[in-house]
Motif scaffolding. Structure first.
Motif, PDB file in Angstrom:
ATOM      1  N   ARG A 175       1.237   7.293  11.032  1.00  0.00           N
ATOM      2  CA  ARG A 175       1.317   6.859  12.168  1.00  0.00           C
ATOM      3  C   ARG A 175       1.622   5.313  12.460  1.00  0.00           C
ATOM      4  NH1 ARG A 175      -3.921  10.207  12.724  1.00  0.00           N
ATOM      5  NH2 ARG A 175      -3.049  12.144  13.448  1.00  0.00           N
ATOM      6  N   GLY A 176       2.231   4.676  11.165  1.00  0.00           N
ATOM      7  CA  GLY A 176       2.679   3.470  11.240  1.00  0.00           C
ATOM      8  C   GLY A 176       1.844   2.226  10.567  1.00  0.00           C
ATOM      9  N   VAL A 234       0.908  -1.162  -0.117  1.00  0.00           N
ATOM     10  CA  VAL A 234       0.059  -0.059   0.034  1.00  0.00           C
ATOM     11  C   VAL A 234       0.841   1.258  -0.062  1.00  0.00           C
ATOM     12  CG1 VAL A 234      -1.720   1.344   1.221  1.00  0.00           C
ATOM     13  CG2 VAL A 234      -1.924  -1.136   1.110  1.00  0.00           C
ATOM     14  N   GLU A 235       1.861   1.286   0.887  1.00  0.00           N
ATOM     15  CA  GLU A 235       2.698   2.542   1.179  1.00  0.00           C
ATOM     16  C   GLU A 235       3.476   2.731  -0.374  1.00  0.00           C
ATOM     17  OE1 GLU A 235       5.595   4.579   4.233  1.00  0.00           O
ATOM     18  OE2 GLU A 235       5.103   2.404   4.451  1.00  0.00           O
ATOM     19  N   LEU A 261      -5.710   7.583   4.803  1.00  0.00           N
ATOM     20  CA  LEU A 261      -4.745   6.788   4.359  1.00  0.00           C
ATOM     21  C   LEU A 261      -3.234   7.389   4.568  1.00  0.00           C
ATOM     22  CD1 LEU A 261      -3.472   4.182   3.423  1.00  0.00           C
ATOM     23  CD2 LEU A 261      -3.666   5.133   1.066  1.00  0.00           C
ATOM     24  N   GLU A 262      -3.153   8.742   4.234  1.00  0.00           N
ATOM     25  CA  GLU A 262      -1.985   9.423   4.563  1.00  0.00           C
ATOM     26  C   GLU A 262      -1.827   9.681   6.055  1.00  0.00           C
ATOM     27  OE1 GLU A 262      -2.262  13.128   2.336  1.00  0.00           O
ATOM     28  OE2 GLU A 262      -2.197  12.264   0.848  1.00  0.00           O
ATOM     29  N   GLN A 263      -2.697   9.861   6.679  1.00  0.00           N
ATOM     30  CA  GLN A 263      -2.488  10.031   8.351  1.00  0.00           C
ATOM     31  C   GLN A 263      -2.273   8.586   8.785  1.00  0.00           C
ATOM     32  OE1 GLN A 263      -2.904  12.998  10.341  1.00  0.00           O
ATOM     33  NE2 GLN A 263      -2.790  14.161   8.543  1.00  0.00           N
ATOM     34  N   PHE A 293     -11.493  12.080   1.169  1.00  0.00           N
ATOM     35  CA  PHE A 293     -11.679  11.615   2.723  1.00  0.00           C
ATOM     36  C   PHE A 293     -10.597  10.330   2.918  1.00  0.00           C
ATOM     37  CE2 PHE A 293     -16.137  13.525   2.755  1.00  0.00           C
ATOM     38  CZ  PHE A 293     -15.396  14.690   3.273  1.00  0.00           C
ATOM     39  N   TRP A 294     -10.782   9.430   2.020  1.00  0.00           N
ATOM     40  CA  TRP A 294      -9.955   8.132   1.922  1.00  0.00           C
ATOM     41  C   TRP A 294      -8.598   8.436   1.861  1.00  0.00           C
ATOM     42  CZ3 TRP A 294     -13.749   5.613  -1.817  1.00  0.00           C
ATOM     43  CH2 TRP A 294     -14.855   5.162  -1.386  1.00  0.00           C
ATOM     44  N   GLN A 295      -8.097   9.458   1.055  1.00  0.00           N
ATOM     45  CA  GLN A 295      -6.732   9.655   0.728  1.00  0.00           C
ATOM     46  C   GLN A 295      -6.107  10.365   1.911  1.00  0.00           C
ATOM     47  OE1 GLN A 295      -5.216   9.234  -2.581  1.00  0.00           O
ATOM     48  NE2 GLN A 295      -3.319   9.643  -1.457  1.00  0.00           N
TER      49      GLN A 295
END
Length: 596
Positions: free
Chosen positions: A551-552, A292-293, A545-547, A540-542
């Motif tokens: 946060r690991g 994902v990352e 996901l970034e946050q 919103f999803w984006q």
């Protein structure tokens, strides 16, 4: 003070050096006292204001309604630049400094710079796309199947001998052939020929059609490579036939596809499919977060990431199902996932949401030990237990088809907040493993039972209004010191509202974006409303996901920090939240929801 003009803020970052200088040459500075009215309804507009310092509020002159609050780098009154006059009042809430750009100079920039003009002409969806360039990996995601990435199909008659077919593969350096037999097309691979000749000890003179697979999986020429990848993962195959309309035109091999795809997602898919133990499966599952990352950092669009992850998660759960449930049960029950997993909208792993549908006559008592094992396997794969116990190790979610129909009828008849929550959970079912018809029949029963239930659907839709949209009285983003709960404030109202409309229409789609498309096709939603709903959800999803990645990779965390966002991202977020607010108002009208 002109040197303080922020050209890094969209859309002014699209201006050329010469255009920037022209803007500065024609821009003045205006000062407004606290409480001073800057613009009034009906006033002729001859300039655009860009705030350097302070806060300006947009109000309805008669109803005391607050439309928005503007601060540093925001601009107003944009509508007036095109209408020629102001519709609302603009009042300085504190001492404010504004750049004042003449309307004619603004319109000249619109004419001279298409990118600058596009920013003002686009809606939320357009602005979000313009906010940042997509990176190179998205080129694969958006690449279509064409003559450049397929190989011509060599078609042979089914009576061709094993020897002749093997010679053709060797001579033409092919991996597969297309076989025709009794009017059907089938796929024949080198492995099929090897197994037939060596393991089955078939004579080289025998025809090849018994060795070919006539359950041919195909894609259309012009479709996305990404969709071909999904088919290969889902059907556990390494090649698909390519058609143009109904005519067979070629074959797409996995090796060709992998040569263009650098994230190794199919390699991960193969690891899942070939896992021989739960430990091997867990090793493969542990790399999903990195995938994902990687995709996100390479600029792949979020809907594509979600589709890929939904497919891989499905493969993980299907394999865990095969480990947990003896084969004798596989055609006597069905595993379905619910919630965000059922909608295909889960990115990072969240808690388990699943249920079992048993064929009538199958005793749940003999299934529950295997269901308990399955839940433990999922936890081993990184899916934490559901706090609400919506899991197959809970007997309440392991029912026969008849018991499910009875339970659904009870929930529909109760029409309570609890029953609404239960109905919301089961209205997004996605089949994973077992006998698929059990899930399809359950979904059809639910949709048929909801027909004509206007009061229930109204109460159901009202759940979308349960959480306050995080906008201040002045129309700005509202959040606590901990952050903004983007699920409650943005995602849930849109998902629940669209779900209510979809149930009303009897739609079988569960993905929210697909539901929006179908609702638009049925003219329940206007195209511009649908575009903004989809764009708001993706934003919103984006942001979430970034946050979460920052946060690991905590998939359970729903908080975002608006203050940490760049100015243009906050603008998009604020715009998206206004889309939510407006959609709620539309739901109130459509379902005749009465606020207490």
């Amino acid at each position: 003070m002109q040197d303080q003009f922020n050209f890094d803020h969209p859309p002014f970052n699209t201006l050329t050096a010469e255009q920037r200088q022209d803007l500065l040459d024609q821009t003045d500075i205006a000062y407004f006292n606290r409480g001073e009215t800057i613009l009034r309804p009906g006033q002729l507009i001859d300039c655009l204001y860009i705030i350097l310092k302070g806060v300006v509020e947009e109000r309805h002159a008669e109803r005391s309604e607050i439309f928005a609050q503007y601060t540093t780098d925001d601009l107003f009154d944009l509508r007036g630049q095109f209408d020629g006059e102001c519709r609302h009042s603009y009042v300085a809430l504190e001492e404010s400094l504004c750049f004042v750009l003449p309307t004619q100079a603004f319109l000249n920039l619109m004419t001279e710079n298409p990118d600058f003009a596009a920013w003002f002409q686009q809606d939320l969806q357009g602005r979000q796309q313009a906010a940042g360039p997509q990176k190179n990996l998205s080129e694969f995601i958006l690449t279509r199947i064409d003559n450049g990435n397929i190989q011509p199909a060599m078609v042979i008659d089914g009576q061709t001998s094993i020897y002749q077919a093997t010679s053709l593969l060797r001579t033409h350096h092919l991996e597969s052939l297309i076989v025709t037999h009794d009017g059907s097309f089938g796929m024949l691979t080198g492995t099929d020929l090897l197994y037939g000749a060596v393991l089955d000890e078939r004579p080289a003179t025998e025809p090849v059609h018994p060795l070919a697979s006539f359950n041919l999986i195909s894609v259309q020429k012009g479709d996305f490579l990404f969709n071909a990848l999904m088919l290969m993962i889902r059907h556990k195959i390494e090649r698909v036939a390519v058609k143009e309309q109904e005519q067979l035109v070629g074959i797409l091999e996995m090796t060709q596809l992998l040569s263009q795809f650098s994230t190794h997602s199919h390699v991960l898919g193969l690891r899942i499919l070939r896992a021989a133990s739960i430990d091997e499966l867990a090793e493969a599952a542990a790399t999903l977060g990195m995938l994902v990352e990687n995709l996100h950092n390479n600029g792949v669009r979020l809907p594509f990431i979600m589709k890929l992850l939904a497919t891989l998660n499905e493969q993980l759960m299907r394999k865990a199902f095969e480990f947990a449930f003896p084969a004798a049960y596989h055609e006597r029950l069905a595993l379905m996932v619910l919630g965000s997993e059922g909608r295909g909208e889960q990115i990072l792993k969240t808690d388990q949401d699943n249920a079992l549908v048993l064929e009538d006559g199958l005793d749940a008592a003999e299934i529950l030990p295997h269901a308990e094992q399955f839940s433990r396997y999922l936890e081993r794969l990184g899916y934490p237990p559901c706090p609400g116990k919506v899991m197959v190790n809970n007997p309440e979610w392991v029912l026969t088809a008849g018991q499910w129909r009875q339970t659904l009828s009870q929930w529909i008849g109760q029409n309570t907040p609890h029953s609404h929550m239960q109905l919301a959970i089961v209205s997004d079912p996605h089949f994973i493993a077992g006998r698929e018809s059990l899930v399809r029949q359950l979904q059809r029963h639910l949709l048929d039972s909801l027909k004509g239930k206007e009061l229930l659907l109204s109460e159901f839709a009202a759940q979308a209004l349960r959480f306050h949209t995080p906008l201040t009285f002045f129309g700005d983003i509202k959040h606590s010191a901990k952050g903004l709960d983007i699920k409650r404030g943005g995602i849930f109202p849109l998902v629940q509202g669209v779900r209510a409309l979809a149930l009303e229409q009897g739609l079988t789609e569960t993905n929210t974006l697909e539901r929006v498309q179908q609702l638009t096709a049925r003219r329940v939603l206007e195209p511009d409303v649908a575009d903004n709903l989809g764009a708001a959800l993706i934003l919103f999803w984006q942001l979430r996901l970034e946050q979460q990645l920052a946060r690991g990779g905590d998939g359970l965390n729903q908080l975002i920090d608006p203050a940490a966002l760049p100015r243009h991202r906050r603008d998009l977020l604020r715009h998206a939240l206004h889309v939510v607010k407006k959609f709620k108002q539309q739901l109130e009208v459509h379902f005749q929801i009465r606020n207490p």
